[in-house]
Design a protein around this motif. Structure first.
Motif, PDB file in Angstrom:
ATOM      1  N   GLU A  11     -10.417  -6.572   1.130  1.00 27.30           N
ATOM      2  CA  GLU A  11      -9.778  -5.494   1.898  1.00 27.30           C
ATOM      3  C   GLU A  11      -9.343  -5.969   3.284  1.00 27.30           C
ATOM      4  O   GLU A  11      -8.231  -5.698   3.725  1.00 27.30           O
ATOM      5  N   HIS A  12     -10.207  -6.717   3.957  1.00 30.57           N
ATOM      6  CA  HIS A  12      -9.887  -7.183   5.304  1.00 30.57           C
ATOM      7  C   HIS A  12      -8.653  -8.093   5.292  1.00 30.57           C
ATOM      8  O   HIS A  12      -7.749  -7.943   6.112  1.00 30.57           O
ATOM      9  N   ILE A  62      -2.852  -9.088   6.347  1.00 33.11           N
ATOM     10  CA  ILE A  62      -1.533  -9.522   5.880  1.00 33.11           C
ATOM     11  C   ILE A  62      -0.516  -8.387   6.003  1.00 33.11           C
ATOM     12  O   ILE A  62       0.604  -8.593   6.480  1.00 33.11           O
ATOM     13  N   LEU A  63      -0.882  -7.187   5.594  1.00 29.88           N
ATOM     14  CA  LEU A  63       0.051  -6.060   5.676  1.00 29.88           C
ATOM     15  C   LEU A  63       0.428  -5.746   7.114  1.00 29.88           C
ATOM     16  O   LEU A  63       1.578  -5.413   7.411  1.00 29.88           O
ATOM     17  N   GLN A  64      -0.519  -5.863   8.029  1.00 26.85           N
ATOM     18  CA  GLN A  64      -0.209  -5.647   9.442  1.00 26.85           C
ATOM     19  C   GLN A  64       0.788  -6.706   9.923  1.00 26.85           C
ATOM     20  O   GLN A  64       1.744  -6.393  10.630  1.00 26.85           O
ATOM     21  N   GLU A  65       0.571  -7.942   9.531  1.00 24.24           N
ATOM     22  CA  GLU A  65       1.487  -9.032   9.901  1.00 24.24           C
ATOM     23  C   GLU A  65       2.893  -8.768   9.355  1.00 24.24           C
ATOM     24  O   GLU A  65       3.884  -8.897  10.067  1.00 24.24           O
ATOM     25  N   LEU A  66       2.965  -8.378   8.103  1.00 26.84           N
ATOM     26  CA  LEU A  66       4.262  -8.100   7.485  1.00 26.84           C
ATOM     27  C   LEU A  66       4.986  -6.974   8.204  1.00 26.84           C
ATOM     28  O   LEU A  66       6.176  -7.065   8.494  1.00 26.84           O
ATOM     29  N   HIS A  67       4.264  -5.909   8.473  1.00 30.25           N
ATOM     30  CA  HIS A  67       4.860  -4.741   9.110  1.00 30.25           C
ATOM     31  C   HIS A  67       5.388  -5.083  10.511  1.00 30.25           C
ATOM     32  O   HIS A  67       6.468  -4.632  10.902  1.00 30.25           O
ATOM     33  N   GLU A  91       6.818  -3.446   2.468  1.00 29.75           N
ATOM     34  CA  GLU A  91       6.534  -3.522   3.902  1.00 29.75           C
ATOM     35  C   GLU A  91       7.703  -4.042   4.721  1.00 29.75           C
ATOM     36  O   GLU A  91       7.836  -3.702   5.890  1.00 29.75           O
ATOM     37  N   THR A  92       8.525  -4.909   4.139  1.00 30.87           N
ATOM     38  CA  THR A  92       9.571  -5.572   4.922  1.00 30.87           C
ATOM     39  C   THR A  92      10.976  -5.038   4.690  1.00 30.87           C
ATOM     40  O   THR A  92      11.877  -5.347   5.457  1.00 30.87           O
TER      41      THR A  92
END
Length: 107
Positions: free
Chosen positions: A5-6, A11-16, A75-76
């Motif tokens: 989960e972490h 990764i999702l935060q980075e992508l966003h 996300e992108t």
């Protein structure tokens, strides 16, 4: 697919924040810089999970139908499975994993 989960949230935060279609710099220099910066941020955010991250990135790079690409596209707003984008993504992920391996070896 490797799941923690972490790591997924990181990764999702980075992508966003850095890979959205509205902010990606579509140049060789821009993308090279982004690969290194992303590797540093991901390493700082989850240094003990880098082997799992590298494995995930290698899986994605070798499989155009990998389920993680669905998250990446969502996300992108970039269709990474299209030929020109896919090629760009493969190069980018390879550079990112190279930077991650250097960071692991340096620590």
């Amino acid at each position: 697919m490797i799941r923690t989960e972490h790591l997924e949230n990181l990764i999702l935060q980075e992508l966003h924040c850095y890979y959205h279609a509205n902010v990606v710099v579509w140049s060789k220099e821009g993308f090279s810089s982004l690969a290194e910066q992303t590797a540093i941020r991901l390493h700082d955010g989850a240094p003990k999970e880098m082997d799992a991250l590298i494995s995930l990135l290698d899986e994605v790079r070798s499989n155009r139908q990998h389920v993680f690409l669905d998250f990446l596209i969502e996300e992108t707003w970039i269709e990474w499975r299209e030929d020109s984008s896919w090629h760009c993504l493969q190069i980018h992920l390879k550079k990112m994993t190279q930077h991650l391996k250097r960071l692991i070896n340096a620590s």
